[in-house]
Design an enzyme around this catalytic site. Structure first.
Site, PDB file in Angstrom:
ATOM      1  CG  ASP A  65      -7.460  19.024  14.387  1.00 50.97           C
ATOM      2  OD1 ASP A  65      -8.408  18.395  13.879  1.00 50.97           O
ATOM      3  OD2 ASP A  65      -6.850  18.622  15.399  1.00 50.97           O
ATOM      4  CD  GLU A  66      -2.874  18.285  15.921  1.00 47.63           C
ATOM      5  OE1 GLU A  66      -2.109  18.784  16.768  1.00 47.63           O
ATOM      6  OE2 GLU A  66      -3.557  17.261  16.157  1.00 47.63           O
ATOM      7  CD1 TRP A 104      -6.611  24.270  17.242  1.00 44.86           C
ATOM      8  CD2 TRP A 104      -4.927  23.665  18.580  1.00 44.86           C
ATOM      9  NE1 TRP A 104      -5.689  23.597  16.471  1.00 44.86           N
ATOM     10  CE2 TRP A 104      -4.640  23.219  17.268  1.00 44.86           C
ATOM     11  CE3 TRP A 104      -4.009  23.390  19.596  1.00 44.86           C
ATOM     12  CZ2 TRP A 104      -3.477  22.525  16.949  1.00 44.86           C
ATOM     13  CZ3 TRP A 104      -2.842  22.696  19.279  1.00 44.86           C
ATOM     14  CH2 TRP A 104      -2.589  22.263  17.981  1.00 44.86           C
ATOM     15  CD1 TRP A 154      -6.697  18.338  24.080  1.00 44.72           C
ATOM     16  CD2 TRP A 154      -7.819  16.976  22.704  1.00 44.72           C
ATOM     17  NE1 TRP A 154      -7.197  19.103  23.051  1.00 44.72           N
ATOM     18  CE2 TRP A 154      -7.890  18.298  22.188  1.00 44.72           C
ATOM     19  CE3 TRP A 154      -8.451  15.950  22.001  1.00 44.72           C
ATOM     20  CZ2 TRP A 154      -8.558  18.612  21.016  1.00 44.72           C
ATOM     21  CZ3 TRP A 154      -9.121  16.257  20.833  1.00 44.72           C
ATOM     22  CH2 TRP A 154      -9.171  17.584  20.349  1.00 44.72           C
ATOM     23  CG  HIS A 203      -6.538  13.927  13.991  1.00 44.89           C
ATOM     24  ND1 HIS A 203      -5.672  13.310  14.864  1.00 44.89           N
ATOM     25  CD2 HIS A 203      -6.168  15.233  13.959  1.00 44.89           C
ATOM     26  CE1 HIS A 203      -4.813  14.202  15.343  1.00 44.89           C
ATOM     27  NE2 HIS A 203      -5.085  15.384  14.798  1.00 44.89           N
ATOM     28  NE  ARG A 236      -6.685  11.215  19.874  1.00 46.13           N
ATOM     29  CZ  ARG A 236      -6.511  12.524  19.847  1.00 46.13           C
ATOM     30  NH1 ARG A 236      -7.144  13.306  20.711  1.00 46.13           N
ATOM     31  NH2 ARG A 236      -5.716  13.062  18.950  1.00 46.13           N
ATOM     32  CE1 TYR A 260      -6.600  23.218  23.499  1.00 47.99           C
ATOM     33  CE2 TYR A 260      -5.119  21.372  23.125  1.00 47.99           C
ATOM     34  CZ  TYR A 260      -6.050  22.266  22.658  1.00 47.99           C
ATOM     35  OH  TYR A 260      -6.457  22.228  21.340  1.00 47.99           O
ATOM     36  CG  ASP A 282      -8.377  11.840  16.844  1.00 46.53           C
ATOM     37  OD1 ASP A 282      -7.329  11.588  16.218  1.00 46.53           O
ATOM     38  OD2 ASP A 282      -8.649  12.974  17.288  1.00 46.53           O
ATOM     39  CD  GLU A 305      -4.169  12.698  23.176  1.00 45.20           C
ATOM     40  OE1 GLU A 305      -4.011  13.254  22.086  1.00 45.20           O
ATOM     41  OE2 GLU A 305      -4.719  13.246  24.155  1.00 45.20           O
TER      42      GLU A 305
END
Length: 536
Positions: A301-302, A368, A443, A239, A139, A393, A168, A445
């Site tokens: 993931d996701e 997670w 993370w 991602h 990110r 996190y 990502d 971002e």
């Protein structure tokens, strides 16, 4: 652990004073640790610490200690650091440094300082073999020298695993020679979202960067010298928008896309063609050459299914592969990567979404979304690394204060993080043996500089490190008292940590909205996400 807990300490034994007569010695296989210790001691003291057959500071190995255990014995005449392996000796050397004044961590000579170590005997060893931190450089890119600094801070806290999130939607950070456009195109975006809301604006500022393969070799070797294993992560099959920007044919639509400038989850995913599997196994082959880690992260993931469900060609592939539906493509893709890594003698490491399908026996799960994944994985016989978002996190806000910069999710205070235990109470002793340990996840971002990473990580990462090292009962009040002395070390190292009273003026981000949640909201959201994980 931050500050060694001595098993015996007697004022009658005095202290060991380091001066120009202080020499060092070590067995041959400890030469690397000895060189590191000399480099750690020299800048602030200005002392030579010359090697000698009969050193004042002695490094040695002993068969009666565990692999990462150490014994530190200091008298007025000598300091002896004994370990079960070189890693144990290294951790003992870290303890030795911590017994010196905090100024030992400064990078140039400190005038007028008396360098004395109290007489002490310490025996210590870690509870868990996996004591980690995940650093997201996709990110926001972190320059190489800052990654090396972060590794040093991990080593100070006896963390031994760097989970390196390299790719990502918002950037691809690893040079892959057979696919040069991954970094030529995928490493750069034209702007970044500012804030955590759906309507947050972009900053209009290009951002990017990547690590050459020579950079990676340097970082991996530097970490290994500090007994830290670097576990790389290459995201798939979601991602992946940065990869699709470089090679659109990997996507479901095949249409050109840009490197994503928004935070969250892009709906663009990989297609299910054999050529795409071959592309990513080719990427992994170069990853395997660069990273000797036993574990290789593949994400998992996701991953939205929308494009797969709407695409006619994907429907044909579902039939060709004998899958029950598009929902199984993610598990099929992860399974192909798992087989490739297993054949190469490595182990697949993925987020707990990979539990939504069948896994090879060697696959290891990063839990997670709370501890549901940890419980399910251990019960199914898979090894687990616990990193529940509601405890570790470190991008989550640190208090309810409106001054917290870009406040995300629930507040995770120092006390909350210190309570982390990687082993769920629902597991039997046999199942609990599958829990390798845990890690904190950082993370980025909303962390656009190493200064912001400092603020998010410290001192909460100190609490995580102690939680992963220490066996038995832990007392937060006692930890908090010791932390006061440890912060002086972070000051000497130039770490811009969060102070107990809240962010300093330059650490605030006034006017930039976050996305705070209550614990009740977060609990409901996570419960919905993990509903598809089988507990069989």
């Amino acid at each position: 652990m931050l500050i060694p807990r001595p098993l015996s300490l007697s004022a009658r034994d005095g202290e060991l004073v380091l001066d120009h007569a202080t020499t060092v010695s070590a067995a041959g296989e400890l030469s690397g640790v000895l060189a590191w210790l000399q480099q750690a001691l020299r800048p602030a003291t200005g002392l030579p610490f010359l090697p000698s057959a009969d050193g004042v500071v002695v490094l040695e190995l002993a068969g009666d200690l565990g692999p990462e255990a150490y014994r530190l014995t200091v008298t007025a005449d000598r300091a002896v650091v004994t370990g079960g392996t070189p890693a144990g000796v290294f951790y003992g050397c870290q303890a030795l440094l911590q017994l010196l004044p905090p100024a030992i961590y400064r990078r140039s000579r400190v005038a007028g300082q008396r360098w004395a170590v109290p007489a002490v005997r310490i025996e210590d060893e870690p509870r868990f073999a996996w004591r980690g931190a995940m650093l997201d450089v996709a990110r926001h890119f972190m320059p190489k020298h800052d990654v090396l600094r972060f590794i040093d801070l991990m080593a100070l806290h006896r963390l031994n695993t760097l989970h390196w999130h390299l790719t990502d939607d918002q950037g691809w950070r690893l040079e892959i020679k057979r696919y040069p456009r991954l970094t030529e195109v995928g490493a750069w975006r034209y702007e970044s979202q500012v804030g955590a809301t759906r309507t947050a604006p972009g900053d209009g500022r290009p951002h990017g960067g990547f690590y050459t393969q020579d950079d990676v070799r340097e970082i991996v070797a530097y970490a290994a010298e500090r007994f830290i294993t670097v576990v790389p992560e290459i995201e798939s099959p979601g991602h992946v928008q940065a990869a699709l920007a470089a090679y659109p044919e990997l996507g479901v639509t095949g249409e050109p896309v840009g490197v994503w400038t928004r935070w969250g989850i892009s709906t663009n995913v990989l297609n299910a063609e054999e050529s795409t599997v071959a592309f990513f196994t080719g990427v992994l082959d170069e990853v395997l050459e660069l990273f000797p880690s036993r574990y290789i992260g593949v994400g998992g993931d996701e991953c939205p299914r929308d494009q797969w469900k709407a695409d006619e060609r994907t429907g044909e592939r579902v039939a060709e592969l004998g899958l029950a539906g598009a929902e199984q493509i993610q598990s099929w893709f992860i399974g192909r990567l798992d087989a490739h890594l297993t054949a190469a003698g490595r182990r697949l490491f993925g987020w707990d979404e990979i539990l939504e399908g069948d896994l090879g026996p060697a696959a290891t799960v990063a839990s997670w979304r709370g501890m549901t994944g940890a419980i399910a994985a251990a019960r199914r016989g898979h090894d687990v690394v616990a990193c529940p978002d509601d405890l570790v996190y470190l991008d989550y806000r640190q208090s309810e204060s409106p001054d917290e910069p870009i406040p995300v999710a629930i507040p995770l205070t120092l006390r909350d993080v210190y309570a982390f235990d990687p082993v769920p109470g629902q597991l039997t002793p046999e199942q609990a043996r599958h829990v390798l340990g845990g890690q904190a996840n950082i993370w980025t971002e909303h962390a656009d500089s190493p200064r912001t990473v400092d603020y998010l990580a410290f001192p909460r990462l100190c609490a995580v490190a102690e939680a992963l090292w220490t066996a038995g009962e832990r007392d937060f009040t006692e930890f908090e008292a010791r932390l006061g002395g440890h912060l002086a070390r972070l000051d000497a190292l130039g770490v811009e940590y969060r102070h107990a009273g809240g962010p300093r003026p330059w650490q605030k981000r006034p006017g930039v909205p976050g996305r705070p949640q209550t614990r009740e909201q977060r609990t409901r959201h996570i419960a919905h996400l993990v509903a598809t994980i089988s507990q069989r």
